[in-house]
Design a protein around this motif. Structure first.
Motif, short mmCIF file in Angstrom:
data_model
loop_
_atom_site.label_atom_id
_atom_site.label_comp_id
_atom_site.label_asym_id
_atom_site.label_seq_id
_atom_site.Cartn_x
_atom_site.Cartn_y
_atom_site.Cartn_z
N GLU A 133 27.37 74.89 156.26
CA GLU A 133 27.44 74.43 154.88
C GLU A 133 28.69 74.97 154.19
N PHE A 134 29.09 74.23 153.19
CA PHE A 134 30.25 74.60 152.38
C PHE A 134 29.93 75.81 151.52
N ALA A 135 30.90 76.73 151.41
CA ALA A 135 30.75 77.89 150.53
C ALA A 135 31.80 77.88 149.42
N ALA A 136 33.08 77.77 149.80
CA ALA A 136 34.15 77.81 148.80
C ALA A 136 35.40 77.14 149.37
N ALA A 137 36.28 76.69 148.48
CA ALA A 137 37.53 76.08 148.92
C ALA A 137 38.61 76.31 147.88
N ILE A 138 39.85 76.24 148.34
CA ILE A 138 41.00 76.38 147.46
C ILE A 138 42.05 75.37 147.90
N ASN A 139 42.60 74.63 146.94
CA ASN A 139 43.59 73.64 147.33
C ASN A 139 44.99 74.23 147.29
N ARG A 140 45.96 73.42 147.65
CA ARG A 140 47.34 73.91 147.75
C ARG A 140 47.91 74.29 146.40
N GLY A 141 47.27 73.83 145.33
CA GLY A 141 47.69 74.18 143.99
C GLY A 141 46.87 75.31 143.38
N ASP A 142 46.07 76.01 144.21
CA ASP A 142 45.23 77.13 143.81
C ASP A 142 44.01 76.74 142.99
N GLY A 143 43.66 75.47 142.97
CA GLY A 143 42.41 75.07 142.38
C GLY A 143 41.26 75.52 143.29
N THR A 144 40.18 76.01 142.69
CA THR A 144 39.07 76.55 143.48
C THR A 144 37.77 75.79 143.25
N TYR A 145 36.93 75.82 144.27
CA TYR A 145 35.66 75.09 144.26
C TYR A 145 34.61 75.96 144.94
N TYR A 146 33.38 75.91 144.41
CA TYR A 146 32.33 76.77 144.96
C TYR A 146 31.02 76.01 145.09
N ALA A 147 30.27 76.40 146.09
CA ALA A 147 28.88 75.95 146.18
C ALA A 147 28.08 76.63 145.08
N ASP A 148 27.08 75.95 144.57
CA ASP A 148 26.27 76.53 143.50
C ASP A 148 25.65 77.86 143.92
N SER A 149 25.34 77.99 145.19
CA SER A 149 24.66 79.19 145.68
C SER A 149 25.53 80.44 145.64
N VAL A 150 26.85 80.26 145.56
CA VAL A 150 27.75 81.42 145.56
C VAL A 150 28.56 81.54 144.27
N LYS A 151 28.48 80.54 143.42
CA LYS A 151 29.27 80.54 142.19
C LYS A 151 28.94 81.76 141.35
N GLY A 152 29.98 82.43 140.87
CA GLY A 152 29.79 83.63 140.06
C GLY A 152 29.71 84.91 140.87
N ARG A 153 29.56 84.78 142.20
CA ARG A 153 29.48 85.96 143.07
C ARG A 153 30.64 86.02 144.06
N PHE A 154 31.08 84.87 144.53
CA PHE A 154 32.17 84.82 145.50
C PHE A 154 33.45 84.33 144.82
N THR A 155 34.58 84.83 145.32
CA THR A 155 35.88 84.38 144.83
C THR A 155 36.80 84.08 146.00
N ILE A 156 37.34 82.88 146.03
CA ILE A 156 38.30 82.52 147.06
C ILE A 156 39.71 82.63 146.49
N SER A 157 40.63 83.10 147.31
CA SER A 157 42.02 83.21 146.89
C SER A 157 42.91 83.05 148.12
N ARG A 158 44.18 82.86 147.87
CA ARG A 158 45.13 82.71 148.98
C ARG A 158 46.42 83.44 148.67
N ASP A 159 47.08 83.89 149.73
CA ASP A 159 48.39 84.52 149.62
C ASP A 159 49.30 83.77 150.59
N ASN A 160 50.09 82.87 150.07
CA ASN A 160 50.94 82.05 150.93
C ASN A 160 52.01 82.86 151.64
N ALA A 161 52.42 83.95 151.04
CA ALA A 161 53.42 84.81 151.68
C ALA A 161 52.86 85.47 152.94
#
Length: 125
Positions: free
Chosen positions: A46-74
């Motif tokens: 199942e889906f948990a979280a996602a981040i697009n190339r523009g740093d937009g983030t998306y979360y499953a309701d079950s993890v929203k507010g508890r999980f944070t997705i981020s990226r470091d392109n460098a």
């Protein structure tokens, strides 16, 4: 060929925190949309979280507010910070990358092109 390697899984007590990392190699990381999925024993992935190339983030309701997705392109790395974990968060967590440049169907497993091998997260109560 893109390779994804997850790390950071382990055993954590309920209410604790854990940070997962996913290191990418073999492609242009900054152009990929990235996702985290999870699969508990006997259940479908199942889906948990996602981040697009523009740093937009998306979360499953079950993890929203508890999980944070981020990226470091460098560093060609995507992270999943897991706070206030619960027993139901126990699963194998998979990192995935999508090359598609159109609409990001972040919840759909079939829209991701590359997958890591997974890392186990076990939450003890």
């Amino acid at each position: 060929q893109v390779q994804l390697v997850e790390s950071g899984g382990g055993l954590v007590q309920a209410g604790g925190s854990l940070r997962l990392s996913c290191a990418a190699s073999g492609g242009t990381f900054s152009t990929y949309n990235m996702g985290w999925f999870r699969q508990a024993p006997g259940k479908e992935r199942e889906f948990a979280a996602a981040i697009n190339r523009g740093d937009g983030t998306y979360y499953a309701d079950s993890v929203k507010g508890r999980f944070t997705i981020s990226r470091d392109n460098a560093k060609n790395t995507v992270y999943l910070q897991m706070n206030n974990v619960k027993s139901e968060d126990t699963a194998v967590y998979y990192c995935a990358a999508s090359r598609y440049s159109g609409i990001f169907y972040y919840r759909e497993i079939s829209k991701y092109d590359y997958w890591g091998q997974g890392t186990q997260v076990t939450v003890s109560s």
